[in-house]
Design a protein around this motif. Structure first.
Motif, PDB file in Angstrom:
ATOM      1  N   GLY A 234      83.734 -32.262  24.171  1.00 46.17           N
ATOM      2  CA  GLY A 234      83.904 -33.587  24.338  1.00 46.17           C
ATOM      3  C   GLY A 234      83.985 -34.228  25.743  1.00 46.17           C
ATOM      4  O   GLY A 234      83.180 -35.273  26.040  1.00 46.17           O
ATOM      5  N   GLY A 235      84.004 -33.326  26.800  1.00 47.98           N
ATOM      6  CA  GLY A 235      83.986 -33.860  28.034  1.00 47.98           C
ATOM      7  C   GLY A 235      82.670 -33.797  28.582  1.00 47.98           C
ATOM      8  O   GLY A 235      82.072 -34.789  29.284  1.00 47.98           O
ATOM      9  N   VAL A 236      81.719 -33.042  28.208  1.00 48.67           N
ATOM     10  CA  VAL A 236      80.156 -32.988  28.321  1.00 48.67           C
ATOM     11  C   VAL A 236      79.625 -34.009  27.797  1.00 48.67           C
ATOM     12  O   VAL A 236      78.739 -34.863  28.411  1.00 48.67           O
ATOM     13  CB  VAL A 236      79.549 -31.703  27.788  1.00 48.67           C
ATOM     14  N   ILE A 237      80.054 -34.442  26.295  1.00 49.33           N
ATOM     15  CA  ILE A 237      79.584 -35.405  25.795  1.00 49.33           C
ATOM     16  C   ILE A 237      80.035 -36.920  26.527  1.00 49.33           C
ATOM     17  O   ILE A 237      79.047 -37.819  26.674  1.00 49.33           O
ATOM     18  CB  ILE A 237      79.985 -35.667  24.316  1.00 49.33           C
ATOM     19  N   LEU A 238      81.131 -37.110  26.834  1.00 49.06           N
ATOM     20  CA  LEU A 238      81.612 -38.310  27.661  1.00 49.06           C
ATOM     21  C   LEU A 238      80.814 -38.396  28.814  1.00 49.06           C
ATOM     22  O   LEU A 238      80.372 -39.641  29.321  1.00 49.06           O
ATOM     23  CB  LEU A 238      82.915 -38.210  27.864  1.00 49.06           C
ATOM     24  N   ALA A 239      80.612 -37.342  29.776  1.00 44.70           N
ATOM     25  CA  ALA A 239      80.049 -37.388  30.905  1.00 44.70           C
ATOM     26  C   ALA A 239      78.343 -37.877  30.824  1.00 44.70           C
ATOM     27  O   ALA A 239      78.022 -38.551  31.647  1.00 44.70           O
ATOM     28  CB  ALA A 239      79.991 -36.142  31.622  1.00 44.70           C
ATOM     29  N   VAL A 240      77.695 -37.259  29.863  1.00 42.35           N
ATOM     30  CA  VAL A 240      76.101 -37.710  29.933  1.00 42.35           C
ATOM     31  C   VAL A 240      75.781 -38.978  28.874  1.00 42.35           C
ATOM     32  O   VAL A 240      74.755 -39.165  28.770  1.00 42.35           O
ATOM     33  CB  VAL A 240      75.411 -36.324  29.338  1.00 42.35           C
ATOM     34  N   THR A 241      77.055 -39.648  28.212  1.00 37.96           N
ATOM     35  CA  THR A 241      76.589 -40.615  27.405  1.00 37.96           C
ATOM     36  C   THR A 241      76.486 -41.841  28.219  1.00 37.96           C
ATOM     37  O   THR A 241      77.367 -42.285  28.839  1.00 37.96           O
ATOM     38  CB  THR A 241      77.870 -40.710  26.385  1.00 37.96           C
ATOM     39  N   PRO A 242      75.117 -42.697  28.198  1.00 37.98           N
ATOM     40  CA  PRO A 242      75.364 -43.764  28.974  1.00 37.98           C
ATOM     41  C   PRO A 242      76.066 -44.901  28.341  1.00 37.98           C
ATOM     42  O   PRO A 242      76.209 -44.902  26.983  1.00 37.98           O
ATOM     43  CB  PRO A 242      73.693 -44.256  28.740  1.00 37.98           C
ATOM     44  N   THR A 243      76.428 -45.873  29.125  1.00 36.57           N
ATOM     45  CA  THR A 243      77.210 -47.028  28.646  1.00 36.57           C
ATOM     46  C   THR A 243      76.058 -48.359  28.485  1.00 36.57           C
ATOM     47  O   THR A 243      74.985 -48.219  29.010  1.00 36.57           O
ATOM     48  CB  THR A 243      78.348 -47.454  29.745  1.00 36.57           C
ATOM     49  N   ARG A 244      76.846 -49.162  28.137  1.00 39.04           N
ATOM     50  CA  ARG A 244      75.906 -50.386  27.764  1.00 39.04           C
ATOM     51  C   ARG A 244      75.632 -51.355  28.904  1.00 39.04           C
ATOM     52  O   ARG A 244      74.246 -51.484  29.161  1.00 39.04           O
ATOM     53  CB  ARG A 244      76.586 -51.364  26.701  1.00 39.04           C
ATOM     54  N   GLY A 245      76.538 -51.481  29.708  1.00 37.70           N
ATOM     55  CA  GLY A 245      76.187 -52.231  30.984  1.00 37.70           C
ATOM     56  C   GLY A 245      75.849 -51.286  32.027  1.00 37.70           C
ATOM     57  O   GLY A 245      75.896 -50.379  32.169  1.00 37.70           O
ATOM     58  N   LEU A 246      75.191 -51.973  33.033  1.00 34.81           N
ATOM     59  CA  LEU A 246      74.529 -51.416  34.060  1.00 34.81           C
ATOM     60  C   LEU A 246      75.911 -50.759  35.127  1.00 34.81           C
ATOM     61  O   LEU A 246      75.448 -49.657  35.594  1.00 34.81           O
ATOM     62  CB  LEU A 246      73.674 -52.081  35.266  1.00 34.81           C
ATOM     63  N   SER A 247      76.874 -51.344  35.323  1.00 31.75           N
ATOM     64  CA  SER A 247      78.056 -50.789  35.933  1.00 31.75           C
ATOM     65  C   SER A 247      78.807 -49.765  35.303  1.00 31.75           C
ATOM     66  O   SER A 247      79.836 -49.324  35.736  1.00 31.75           O
ATOM     67  CB  SER A 247      78.635 -51.845  36.733  1.00 31.75           C
ATOM     68  N   GLY A 248      78.768 -50.116  33.844  1.00 30.80           N
ATOM     69  CA  GLY A 248      79.685 -49.202  33.075  1.00 30.80           C
ATOM     70  C   GLY A 248      80.893 -50.029  32.663  1.00 30.80           C
ATOM     71  O   GLY A 248      81.680 -49.889  31.915  1.00 30.80           O
ATOM     72  N   GLY A 249      81.213 -51.143  33.330  1.00 30.93           N
ATOM     73  CA  GLY A 249      82.589 -51.699  33.285  1.00 30.93           C
ATOM     74  C   GLY A 249      82.346 -53.126  32.398  1.00 30.93           C
ATOM     75  O   GLY A 249      80.960 -53.512  32.098  1.00 30.93           O
ATOM     76  N   PRO A 250      83.340 -53.905  32.089  1.00 34.60           N
ATOM     77  CA  PRO A 250      83.050 -55.054  31.609  1.00 34.60           C
ATOM     78  C   PRO A 250      82.414 -55.977  32.266  1.00 34.60           C
ATOM     79  O   PRO A 250      82.187 -56.235  33.446  1.00 34.60           O
ATOM     80  CB  PRO A 250      84.563 -55.976  31.234  1.00 34.60           C
ATOM     81  N   VAL A 251      81.323 -56.899  31.479  1.00 33.44           N
ATOM     82  CA  VAL A 251      80.576 -57.847  32.243  1.00 33.44           C
ATOM     83  C   VAL A 251      81.388 -59.309  32.215  1.00 33.44           C
ATOM     84  O   VAL A 251      81.956 -59.571  31.548  1.00 33.44           O
ATOM     85  CB  VAL A 251      79.227 -58.152  31.625  1.00 33.44           C
ATOM     86  N   ASP A 252      81.375 -59.898  33.437  1.00 29.80           N
ATOM     87  CA  ASP A 252      82.005 -61.220  33.544  1.00 29.80           C
ATOM     88  C   ASP A 252      81.013 -62.113  33.357  1.00 29.80           C
ATOM     89  O   ASP A 252      80.016 -62.396  34.024  1.00 29.80           O
ATOM     90  CB  ASP A 252      82.497 -61.367  35.046  1.00 29.80           C
TER      91      ASP A 252
END
Length: 123
Positions: free
Chosen positions: A75-93
């Motif tokens: 689970g840690g490996v999958i969490l580390a290599v899975t890309p997020t939606r936003g470019l910064s990975g955080g919420p978009v304002d």
């Protein structure tokens, strides 16, 4: 030994072709997905915790603990290599506009090629 005029033209043509193809690869859209440093850190921590649990499970000969630790590591490996939606990975304002892209039709590599060609003509 210097190159002949035909060899020099062929080399220049090959270089332009290579730069044009590389520019296509570099300017390929990334679909707005990027790795999040936060997820990489959390994933690394999970892998280390899982590794510790795996060592405990093996040393105490408890198969259940070892299997759970392995699942935590996975689970840690999958969490580390899975890309997020936003470019910064955080919420978009929505109040902050996204950075504007350059309006010119040429890519970075095309502009660099033009500069290189102008520089070569000046010699």
């Amino acid at each position: 030994m210097p190159l002949s005029e035909q060899e020099q033209r062929l080399l220049d043509e090959m270089e332009r072709h290579l730069m044009r193809n590389d520019a296509d690869v570099v300017s390929a859209p990334s679909d707005g997905r990027a790795l999040s440093y936060r997820n990489i850190v959390y994933g690394t921590i999970l892998v280390l915790v899982g590794l510790g649990g795996l060592i405990v499970g093996v040393s105490t000969q408890l198969i259940v603990v070892g299997v759970i630790a392995f699942v935590v590591m996975l689970g840690g490996v999958i969490l580390a290599v899975t890309p997020t939606r936003g470019l910064s990975g955080g919420p978009v304002d929505p109040a902050i506009p996204p950075p504007s892209k350059q309006k010119t039709g040429s890519s970075f590599m095309d502009r660099m090629n033009d500069r290189w060609d102008r520089r070569q003509e000046g010699r």
